[in-house]
Design an enzyme around this catalytic site. Structure first.
Site, PDB file in Angstrom:
ATOM      1  N   LYS A  43     -36.963   1.361  14.245  1.00  0.00           N
ATOM      2  CA  LYS A  43     -37.234   0.995  15.639  1.00  0.00           C
ATOM      3  C   LYS A  43     -37.120  -0.505  15.871  1.00  0.00           C
ATOM      4  CE  LYS A  43     -39.980   4.866  17.311  1.00  0.00           C
ATOM      5  NZ  LYS A  43     -41.249   5.264  17.941  1.00  0.00           N
ATOM      6  N   LYS A  53     -29.774  15.051  15.794  1.00  0.00           N
ATOM      7  CA  LYS A  53     -30.936  15.693  16.402  1.00  0.00           C
ATOM      8  C   LYS A  53     -30.864  15.635  17.926  1.00  0.00           C
ATOM      9  CE  LYS A  53     -35.554  15.355  15.456  1.00  0.00           C
ATOM     10  NZ  LYS A  53     -36.819  14.861  14.876  1.00  0.00           N
ATOM     11  N   LYS A  79     -34.144  12.538  23.349  1.00  0.00           N
ATOM     12  CA  LYS A  79     -34.271  12.083  24.731  1.00  0.00           C
ATOM     13  C   LYS A  79     -33.504  10.795  24.965  1.00  0.00           C
ATOM     14  CE  LYS A  79     -38.894  10.673  23.369  1.00  0.00           C
ATOM     15  NZ  LYS A  79     -40.270  11.181  23.458  1.00  0.00           N
TER      16      LYS A  79
END
Ligand code: TRP
Length: 353
Positions: free
Chosen positions: A115, A217, A220
């Site tokens: 991240k 995957k 969103k």
């Protein structure tokens, strides 16, 4: 001295829309656990500000997750649904855990590295200590079981490391205060305060992949909305996305071995199986030899049948935001009632007057 009773805790961040992957991989399993466990399900809004501080509509996003829980069948009378920031014990225990966890432990967290990316100097301190807050979420209720995705495994190992170090470093105080609980650690039984939480990791069967690329995957953050089915999509959108889903030109195999190296076919069969509560083998015994032109409409019908009632119920719940807030406040009150005595014990153990 009492036993620690089995308790399930899990959390979802209120960032972006919930999609089919969140539903099949998390929420649907959480619904099922209600039958066998006392469950606490949390909208982790404090975690939501670690990666991005300013959000367009954080209250709306928090309510949307709560609505999805309710619409999917989580019973807010028998179990607890609330948002993290309403129970101040999460932040308080996280501070104590910041002093339990070691820099070296957090430096190894792969999610932080992903991240934070290349510009680590510019990541928030909260993003770095995120796993300590997650450990606090769980241990504030002395939760014994945590259903999460594979990607959270390392954070749960850290939670166990924190519990173990706390139990060890304070073992004399825990014993002197009579707060120790016998727990099995490998072959021996030790007295500790925090349980060593068991992860309940989803199997690969519930990992839902992108409809545009069967090796990624469902997410969103994928720029293509066609890559995912959002929980709020209506019947037309669901059908259209399944019709447009990427496939290969071959017919479906009759056995699961035939899905190897066919990621898109594997994903669509997996979605069908998960929605129908059947095995992939069972689905292939029905559809083996058929073309996607026959399978996709069947999958679209099933997805609409299972998901559009949830979308409808979410819309109904969200039409009354004040009622959602009331439910969250009530859930927080009940969570707080469990957390307060635990936090008081922890302060006594640490020696905070
Ligand atoms: N980190 C989790 C995720 O991104 C969310 C989370 C926060 C969580 N606190 C938790 C999950 C406690 C389980 C238990 O998926």
């Amino acid at each position: 001295m009492t036993e620690i009773k089995p308790r399930v805790f899990s959390g979802v961040q209120p960032t972006g829309n919930l999609h089919l992957g969140n539903y099949l991989g998390a929420i649907k399993r959480w619904v099922a656990l209600q039958a066998s466990h006392e469950c606490i399900y949390c909208v982790v809004d404090l975690h939501a500000i670690t990666a991005q501080l300013v959000h367009d509509d954080l209250p709306g996003q928090i309510r949307e997750i709560a609505a999805a829980f309710i619409a999917a069948g989580i019973d807010t009378d028998r179990h607890i649904v609330f948002n993290q920031s309403r129970v101040s014990g999460h932040a308080e225990l996280a501070w104590i855990f910041n002093c339990v966890a070691r820099m070296g432990w957090l430096n190894r967290m792969t999610q932080f590295k992903e991240k934070a990316g290349k510009d680590r100097e510019n990541a928030s301190v909260g993003l770095f200590t995120y796993p300590d807050l997650m450990a606090a979420d769980i241990l504030l209720y002395r939760a014994t079981h945590v259903p999460v995705g594979e990607d959270q495994k390392q954070h749960l190992e850290l939670t166990r490391d924190i519990a173990q170090k706390f139990n060890n470093d304070f073992s004399a105080r825990i014993a002197a205060l009579g707060l120790g609980v016998p727990m099995d650690v490998g072959a021996e039984t030790v007295n500790g305060y925090f349980p060593l939480t068991e992860p309940m990791i989803e199997g690969p069967a519930t990992r839902v992949m992108s409809l545009r690329d069967g090796t990624k995957k469902m997410s969103k953050s994928d720029p293509s909305d066609l890559s995912r089915i959002n929980l709020t999509d209506d019947a037309d959108a669901i059908s259209r996305k399944i019709r447009k889903a990427k496939t290969d030109p071959d017919a479906l195999p009759s056995e699961t071995a035939g899905l190897a190296s066919r990621p898109e076919a594997d994903n669509l069969v997996g979605i069908y199986a998960a929605l129908a509560d059947r095995s992939k083998a069972d689905i292939l015994s029905e559809f083996g030899g058929q073309q996607f032109s026959a399978f996709k409409p069947a999958l679209a019908d099933l997805a609409v049948e299972k998901l559009s009632p949830i979308a409808g119920e979410m819309r109904r719940v969200l039409a009354d935001p004040a009622e959602v807030d009331r439910l969250l406040a009530k859930g927080a009150e009940r969570a707080d009632a469990i957390a307060l005595p635990i936090l008081a014990d922890v302060k006594r153990i640490v020696g905070l007057l």
